[in-house]
Design a protein around this motif. Structure first.
Motif, mmCIF file in Angstrom:
data_model
loop_
_atom_site.group_PDB
_atom_site.id
_atom_site.type_symbol
_atom_site.label_atom_id
_atom_site.label_comp_id
_atom_site.label_asym_id
_atom_site.label_seq_id
_atom_site.Cartn_x
_atom_site.Cartn_y
_atom_site.Cartn_z
ATOM 1 N N VAL A 130 0.874 -1.172 0.029
ATOM 2 C CA VAL A 130 -0.080 -0.047 0.080
ATOM 3 C C VAL A 130 0.810 1.288 0.018
ATOM 4 N N VAL A 131 1.986 1.192 1.009
ATOM 5 C CA VAL A 131 2.884 2.366 0.998
ATOM 6 C C VAL A 131 3.368 2.556 -0.259
ATOM 7 N N SER A 132 3.987 1.673 -0.831
ATOM 8 C CA SER A 132 4.674 1.579 -2.284
ATOM 9 C C SER A 132 3.631 2.292 -3.510
ATOM 10 N N LEU A 161 11.805 8.144 -9.930
ATOM 11 C CA LEU A 161 11.709 6.535 -10.035
ATOM 12 C C LEU A 161 12.337 6.553 -11.398
ATOM 13 N N SER A 162 12.437 7.246 -12.548
ATOM 14 C CA SER A 162 12.853 7.056 -13.900
ATOM 15 C C SER A 162 14.164 7.330 -14.058
ATOM 16 N N ASP A 163 14.978 8.103 -13.360
ATOM 17 C CA ASP A 163 16.190 8.397 -13.252
ATOM 18 C C ASP A 163 17.271 7.361 -12.541
ATOM 19 N N PRO A 164 18.038 6.641 -13.168
ATOM 20 C CA PRO A 164 18.841 5.602 -12.508
ATOM 21 C C PRO A 164 19.620 5.879 -11.318
ATOM 22 N N SER A 165 20.236 7.131 -11.412
ATOM 23 C CA SER A 165 20.932 7.603 -10.284
ATOM 24 C C SER A 165 20.185 8.125 -9.081
ATOM 25 N N ILE A 234 17.948 -5.442 9.833
ATOM 26 C CA ILE A 234 17.246 -6.500 9.203
ATOM 27 C C ILE A 234 16.208 -6.290 8.324
ATOM 28 N N THR A 235 15.524 -5.239 8.528
ATOM 29 C CA THR A 235 14.367 -4.716 7.515
ATOM 30 C C THR A 235 15.036 -4.315 6.449
ATOM 31 N N GLY A 236 16.216 -3.700 6.437
ATOM 32 C CA GLY A 236 16.694 -3.144 5.206
ATOM 33 C C GLY A 236 17.456 -4.158 4.336
ATOM 34 N N PHE A 237 17.822 -5.303 4.871
ATOM 35 C CA PHE A 237 18.340 -6.459 4.231
ATOM 36 C C PHE A 237 17.261 -7.121 3.446
ATOM 37 N N LYS A 238 16.255 -7.134 3.795
ATOM 38 C CA LYS A 238 15.020 -8.047 3.101
ATOM 39 C C LYS A 238 14.128 -6.977 2.491
ATOM 40 N N VAL A 239 14.656 -5.955 1.969
ATOM 41 C CA VAL A 239 13.543 -5.094 1.341
ATOM 42 C C VAL A 239 13.197 -5.764 0.042
ATOM 43 N N TYR A 240 11.896 -5.987 -0.323
ATOM 44 C CA TYR A 240 11.420 -6.581 -1.614
ATOM 45 C C TYR A 240 10.238 -5.809 -2.282
ATOM 46 N N ASP A 241 9.374 -5.668 -1.274
ATOM 47 C CA ASP A 241 7.895 -5.120 -1.813
ATOM 48 C C ASP A 241 8.399 -3.950 -2.551
ATOM 49 N N GLN A 242 8.770 -2.966 -2.021
ATOM 50 C CA GLN A 242 8.841 -1.558 -2.514
ATOM 51 C C GLN A 242 9.674 -1.806 -3.916
ATOM 52 N N VAL A 243 10.415 -2.651 -4.231
ATOM 53 C CA VAL A 243 11.322 -2.687 -5.332
ATOM 54 C C VAL A 243 10.428 -3.314 -6.315
ATOM 55 N N GLN A 244 9.746 -4.205 -5.909
ATOM 56 C CA GLN A 244 8.835 -5.075 -6.826
ATOM 57 C C GLN A 244 7.517 -4.249 -7.328
ATOM 58 N N VAL A 245 7.130 -3.503 -6.438
ATOM 59 C CA VAL A 245 6.098 -2.652 -6.853
ATOM 60 C C VAL A 245 6.405 -1.317 -7.553
#
Length: 305
Positions: A130-132, A161-165, A234-245
């Motif tokens: 939802v946050v993403s 979100l479109s600039d790779p840098s 721990i949370t930083g290492f398992k970031v997935y949802d934000q990247v996927q969405v």
């Protein structure tokens, strides 16, 4: 020995066994669930990481450490590891600093401060998906933020979100924003546990606000710092949802890909389950080692009032 003394001495063993039985009765369901849903998946992941398991390309062969050798020569995995470390460092530092500053401002009485505490904690209870979605609509090229910047005269607003840098740092900011409320609550609890007598004594000795914070408040906030740092790590290492969405690993090829994202893509898109399991095992070892080291280092400076 009198007849009465025999039941007392002989009754100790049944009482002990009864307590052990009660403990086993209550502990067994939890231990079984922990074994089935935590230990068994970890063991299976380690086992799969030593094979070439692919559901669409049998048979399964034992390859030993070959997957791990390939991992550390895989530029995509190393790039995902770098991205994960960058996100983890940014989230850990900024969420800790921001949470402490906000908690210090909210450490007052009044309904307005109670309301603000609820506002800051709200993102924590929201789903990461939802946050993403919310931030994707705000930060997209035609989103709310860029539209506002154009209205203010910025003709070429940044491509968040479109600039790779910028995309990786945008992901880190979104994760930080969601976890900020957790840090605020923990630091607030720590601040409210500092005895007022210590501040009063320091003030009588001529200590200013900064000195009181430096030598009185900050040392007593060490347990709160330990909790927040380990949780953020721990949370930083398992970031997935934000990247996927938000970015699906882009823009470009793997610009915002993390280890967790690479594990899912490798296992369920490329069907290389054995290789993905080796990635997950490496991530698990890194998280455990870093968490233990950070926990030991931070616990050394913990003091009690």
């Amino acid at each position: 020995m009198t007849p009465r003394s025999r039941p007392r001495g002989g009754g100790r063993r049944p009482v002990a066994l009864g307590r052990l039985g009660d403990f086993a009765l209550f502990a067994t369901p939890g231990l079984v669930l922990y074994a089935v849903f935590v230990l068994a998946p970890v063991v299976m992941t380690v086992d799969y990481g030593l094979t070439n398991r692919n559901p669409f390309n049998p048979p399964v062969r034992f390859v030993g450490l070959e997957n791990y050798r390939l991992l550390f020569h895989d530029s995509d995995f190393l790039h995902a590891l770098r991205n994960t470390l960058v996100i983890t460092v940014i989230v850990t530092v900024t969420a800790n600093a921001g949470g402490l500053a906000i908690a210090h401002l909210l450490d007052r009485r009044g309904w307005i401060y109670n309301a603000l505490r609820s506002v800051f904690f709200t993102p924590v209870v929201l789903s990461a998906v939802v946050v993403s979605v919310i931030w994707q609509s705000i930060l997209s090229d035609d989103g709310l933020l860029d539209s506002l910047l154009r209205d203010l005269g910025v003709h070429h607003p940044p491509g968040w979100l479109s600039d790779p840098s910028l995309a990786l740092y945008t992901i880190a900011w979104i994760v930080t924003w969601q976890l900020l409320g957790f840090c605020v609550v923990v630091y607030l609890a720590g601040l409210q546990g500092v005895p007022k007598e210590l501040h009063e004594a320091a003030a009588l000795d001529g200590a200013g606000p900064f000195q009181r914070f430096r030598f009185v408040t900050w040392p007593l906030l060490a347990p709160a710092l330990t909790i927040n740092t380990v949780m953020l790590l721990i949370t930083g290492f398992k970031v997935y949802d934000q990247v996927q969405v938000i970015t699906n690993g882009g823009p470009g090829s793997g610009t915002t890909s993390t280890i967790a994202f690479s594990v899912v893509q490798t296992a369920f898109t490329d069907n290389h389950v054995g290789y993905a399991s080796a990635m997950a095992t490496v991530m698990l070892v890194l998280v455990v080692c870093l968490s233990v080291v950070v926990l030991r280092l931070l616990q050394r400076r913990e003091v009690t009032p």
